[in-house]
Design a protein around this motif. Structure first.
Motif, PDB file in Angstrom:
ATOM      1  N   GLY A 208       1.128   4.236   2.757  1.00  0.00           N
ATOM      2  CA  GLY A 208       0.375   3.390   4.052  1.00  0.00           C
ATOM      3  C   GLY A 208      -0.065   4.267   5.073  1.00  0.00           C
ATOM      4  O   GLY A 208       0.319   5.617   5.186  1.00  0.00           O
ATOM      5  N   SER A 209      -0.588   3.770   6.140  1.00  0.00           N
ATOM      6  CA  SER A 209      -1.271   4.512   7.222  1.00  0.00           C
ATOM      7  C   SER A 209      -0.128   5.135   8.216  1.00  0.00           C
ATOM      8  O   SER A 209      -0.297   6.284   8.771  1.00  0.00           O
TER       9      SER A 209
ATOM     10  N   SER B  50      -4.341   6.253  -1.169  1.00  0.00           N
ATOM     11  CA  SER B  50      -3.755   4.872  -1.539  1.00  0.00           C
ATOM     12  C   SER B  50      -4.657   4.371  -2.869  1.00  0.00           C
ATOM     13  O   SER B  50      -3.797   3.879  -3.950  1.00  0.00           O
TER      14      SER B  50
ATOM     15  N   GLN C  14       0.734  -1.068   0.138  1.00  0.00           N
ATOM     16  CA  GLN C  14      -0.153  -0.013  -0.096  1.00  0.00           C
ATOM     17  C   GLN C  14       1.086   1.253  -0.070  1.00  0.00           C
ATOM     18  O   GLN C  14       1.803   1.423   0.823  1.00  0.00           O
TER      19      GLN C  14
ATOM     20  N   GLU D 224       3.687   0.113   3.014  1.00  0.00           N
ATOM     21  CA  GLU D 224       3.312  -0.968   3.949  1.00  0.00           C
ATOM     22  C   GLU D 224       2.965  -2.217   3.067  1.00  0.00           C
ATOM     23  O   GLU D 224       2.365  -2.177   1.870  1.00  0.00           O
TER      24      GLU D 224
ATOM     25  N   ARG E 214      -5.490  -3.001   4.347  1.00  0.00           N
ATOM     26  CA  ARG E 214      -6.329  -1.904   4.617  1.00  0.00           C
ATOM     27  C   ARG E 214      -6.245  -0.995   3.593  1.00  0.00           C
ATOM     28  O   ARG E 214      -5.131  -1.038   2.942  1.00  0.00           O
ATOM     29  N   THR E 215      -6.904   0.068   3.304  1.00  0.00           N
ATOM     30  CA  THR E 215      -6.782   1.019   2.428  1.00  0.00           C
ATOM     31  C   THR E 215      -7.310   2.291   2.581  1.00  0.00           C
ATOM     32  O   THR E 215      -7.997   2.431   3.553  1.00  0.00           O
ATOM     33  N   SER E 216      -6.936   3.379   1.951  1.00  0.00           N
ATOM     34  CA  SER E 216      -7.396   4.758   2.062  1.00  0.00           C
ATOM     35  C   SER E 216      -7.799   5.240   0.621  1.00  0.00           C
ATOM     36  O   SER E 216      -7.195   4.669  -0.246  1.00  0.00           O
TER      37      SER E 216
END
Length: 69
Positions: A27-28, A43, A24, A33, A38-40
């Protein structure tokens, strides 16, 4: 004869560039990462730009073709 090159390239890039599956960007917690699932929104946007850039390179600039039949 069917040209399967665009289909194969698109599927492979889609799987490799799915945000959170393999990596990703961003990353967060860090810049990159790996395998966090997980995603946003940011990203998703970055991975979309990468997808269209790579598919343009492979299909238009290089001209990948896979013929069957």
């Amino acid at each position: 004869m069917a040209d399967w090159g665009p289909v194969v390239i698109a599927v492979v890039l889609f799987v490799l560039l799915t945000p959170g599956l393999l990596c990703q960007i961003p990353g967060s917690g860090r810049a990159v990462e790996f395998g966090n699932l997980r995603t946003s929104g940011l990203s998703i946007f970055i991975h979309t730009i990468l997808f269209f850039g790579f598919i343009t390179i492979f299909l238009i600039a290089i001209g990948v073709h896979i013929y069957t039949g």
